[in-house]
Design a protein around this motif. Sequence first.
Motif, PDB file in Angstrom:
ATOM      1  N   GLN A  70      -5.209   1.794  -1.523  1.00  0.00           N
ATOM      2  CA  GLN A  70      -6.218   1.442  -0.522  1.00  0.00           C
ATOM      3  C   GLN A  70      -5.641   1.492   0.891  1.00  0.00           C
ATOM      4  O   GLN A  70      -6.355   1.780   1.842  1.00  0.00           O
ATOM      5  CB  GLN A  70      -6.794   0.055  -0.820  1.00  0.00           C
ATOM      6  N   TYR A  72      -6.322   4.409   2.800  1.00  0.00           N
ATOM      7  CA  TYR A  72      -7.673   4.488   3.370  1.00  0.00           C
ATOM      8  C   TYR A  72      -7.900   3.383   4.410  1.00  0.00           C
ATOM      9  O   TYR A  72      -9.017   2.963   4.650  1.00  0.00           O
ATOM     10  CB  TYR A  72      -8.722   4.387   2.254  1.00  0.00           C
ATOM     11  N   PRO A 115     -11.693   6.388  -2.188  1.00  0.00           N
ATOM     12  CA  PRO A 115     -11.183   5.028  -2.264  1.00  0.00           C
ATOM     13  C   PRO A 115     -11.825   4.228  -3.405  1.00  0.00           C
ATOM     14  O   PRO A 115     -12.881   4.615  -3.902  1.00  0.00           O
ATOM     15  CB  PRO A 115     -11.585   4.442  -0.905  1.00  0.00           C
ATOM     16  N   LYS A 157      -3.942   9.995  -4.520  1.00  0.00           N
ATOM     17  CA  LYS A 157      -4.993  10.268  -3.536  1.00  0.00           C
ATOM     18  C   LYS A 157      -5.353  11.752  -3.525  1.00  0.00           C
ATOM     19  O   LYS A 157      -6.520  12.127  -3.393  1.00  0.00           O
ATOM     20  CB  LYS A 157      -4.515   9.833  -2.155  1.00  0.00           C
TER      21      LYS A 157
END
Length: 556
Positions: free
Chosen positions: A190, A193, A223, A217
Motif C-alpha cells: 500500500q 500507492y 491497490p 505491484k
Amino acid sequence: MLTHLETLILGVIRSAYCRAFGDEPAAAFLEIRPTDRPEFGDYTSNIAMLAASKLRASPRDIGGRLHSALTDQIETDPSHPVARVELAGPGFLNLFLKPAAVQDALKRILATSEPFGSSTLGEGKSIQIEFVSSNPTGPLTVGHGRQAVLGDVLATLYGRIGYNVQREYYFNDEGQQIDLLAESLWVRYQELYQDAHEIPENGYQGDYLIEVAEELKQNLARPFPKFDDDAKALFRRTAVDRMTHVIKRDLHELGVFFDRWFSEADLHKAGKIEQTLQLLTANDGVYEQEGAIWLRSEAHGGAKDSVLIRSDGRPTYLMVDIAYHIDKHERGFDYVLDVQGADHHAEQTCVKAALRLLGYPDGWLSYAVHQFVSLKEGGQIQKMSTRAGRFVTLHDLTQDLGKDVVRYFMISRKPEAHLDFDLDLARAESSDNPSTYIQYAYTRIRSIFRKTDSSRISDFNQADLSLLAELEELNLIKMLDQFPQVVAHAALDFAPHALAEYGLNLSRAFHAYYDKHRVLIDDTALQTARLALLAAIQGALGECLDILGMDAPEEM
RNA sequence: GCCCCCGUAGCUCAGUAGGAUAGAGCAACGGUUUCCUAAACCGUAGGCCACAGGUUCGAAUCCUGUCGGGGGUACCA
C-alpha cells in the motif's frame, strides 16, 4: 573406531601382556595413542599404569616385564612390525615401528576401492537429519548459515560412515507468523500507492518486503485498500512463495540441498495433533490446569511442565513439535538428528520427555546443538534481529566471500562454542585463509599428476613403497591412517570441525613435504612410490573438501 | 534463583574414555625461489590453560565452589 596401525599395535601389546602375565589384558587396559614427540616413538601405551592396581605391582615393574616380553618377541620374529620398544617415564611403553609396517598401511589404503575415509559403521541404518527449518518469513541470516553448513556436513559425514541419510527442512507455511508476514507485506504494498499504514506489532520490518511488494505491484497493478480475507489470502500466498524461493536460493548458493521440505500445515491437515494428544493422554502424559493442557515433562526428565494446548484450544509449538517427531518415527527412520540453535534447549528436553513417556528408545532422537554467530566488522560486534530488520543475510555473505570461505569458517569451530565471524579478516585474508590453503595443497598434487607420464600412475599397487623412507613420508602415511577414524569421530560426536582441522594439518604436512622433497625425479622407482603416496593424500584431501562441501580445484 | 554451553598466546581457536616439555592460524619480527604453482616453506618471539579447592602415580581435561560471556527458564516460534 581403530585405525589400521592402532589395531596392529594393540595386537602387539596384548600378545606381550599374555606372554608376560599368562592372562588376557582387560579391554580397558588396551589403549594406545600416537606420540607427539619422535623420541617417544610412533605409538605409546600406558598399560603398565592402568594395570598397576589389578596386578598389585608398580607401573615400572609391570612395564619392565612387558618390555622384556615384547623385546623377546621382536627378536625371535623377523617380520614383527615393531623395531624396538622403550620403557620411559612413569611406565610408558614407547613403540618404534618398522618403516615396513607404516608402508603397509599405505598399501592397504591404495588397495581399497571405497572412497578413502568411508566405513560401514552405520550398517545401512537410516538416519534423518533435520536442519535450518527456518519459517519462510524472511531471508536466511548468517546464523542460519552456520546451521545449514553444520547440518549439511553432518549429513554427508553420516553417509560416509554407512548410514542412509535423508535431509529434511521443516517449515511453517500458515498460522500467526505468516499472517503477520502477509500484513507486513500488505503495508509495504500500500505504501507504493501512498496509502500509509503501520506495520503490525511483532510484524516484519525488513526492507526485503519492499522488493516483494514492488514485484507484486507490477503483476497486480491495483491497490488493496483493505486487508480483508481476499487480500489476506493473496498476500499470504505471495509472501510465502516469495520467501520460500529466496530461502532455497540462499541455500543453493551455499551448496545446501534437501531431500524433503516438510510442511507443518500438513501435520494439522492430517489430524496428527489430535492423534498425538490422544496418545499422550492414554499414557498419562498430560493434565489439565487453568483451562490448558500441560505435558508432564519434569516427571520424565525434561524441563518444567509446559503447555501443549492453550486455554483457547490452540496447540503450542511444543505440541506440534512432538507430533512432528512421532510422524518421523512412523516414517521408519532408525535414528533422527535435529540440528538446532542453543536457544531451543528447554524445548528439546520436553520433546525428549514426551517421547520417553511414549516408550521410545532414548538414542532414537539426538540433538546437535550449536551456539550463535556474531559478525565482527570494524571491530564491532553486530547484534541481529530478523523482525527488526537488522541483520546480514546469508546471501550477502556468500556473495561477498564465496561459498567455500563461508562454509569453511562456519564449520571450523566446534558447534557448542560461539562463533565470531570476523568479516574483515575473512575478506582481507581471503587469499591466505585456511580454506584456500587446503585447496592449494590439492591443486599442487593435481599439477604434479598432470605433468606425469600417465603410464606411471596407472597402478600404484605395483609401486615399491619400501622406498618411502623419509621421515616426512612416514609421518604423512601415519596421518592418512587416521583419516577414516577422523571421519567417524566427526560424524558420531557431532564434531565436523575435526575434519576441517584434519584437512588443515594434512595440508600443512604435505606443503612441507613438497617443499623439501621432489616427486618428479629421474629415479623412476622412487618417483612411482612418491606418486602413490600423493595419490593417497589427494584421496584424503579430496574427500575432506567434498565432505565440507568445498570445491577441489584442478588449478588455482 | 534454577538449567545448558563457553572461558587456553595480542586476536580467532584446536587439544580426541585424564598422560611425559600445552598446539595451530592470523597479527609481529627474521630468513628461503636457476628446481613439480612462493596461494608455499623455514626460523624467532609470545602462556599461572579465568580463579580457588578436591580426586590420583599424573588434571587444560573429571568433581565442588567463585567470577566473567552467551542462551533458556512464555498459554512466543
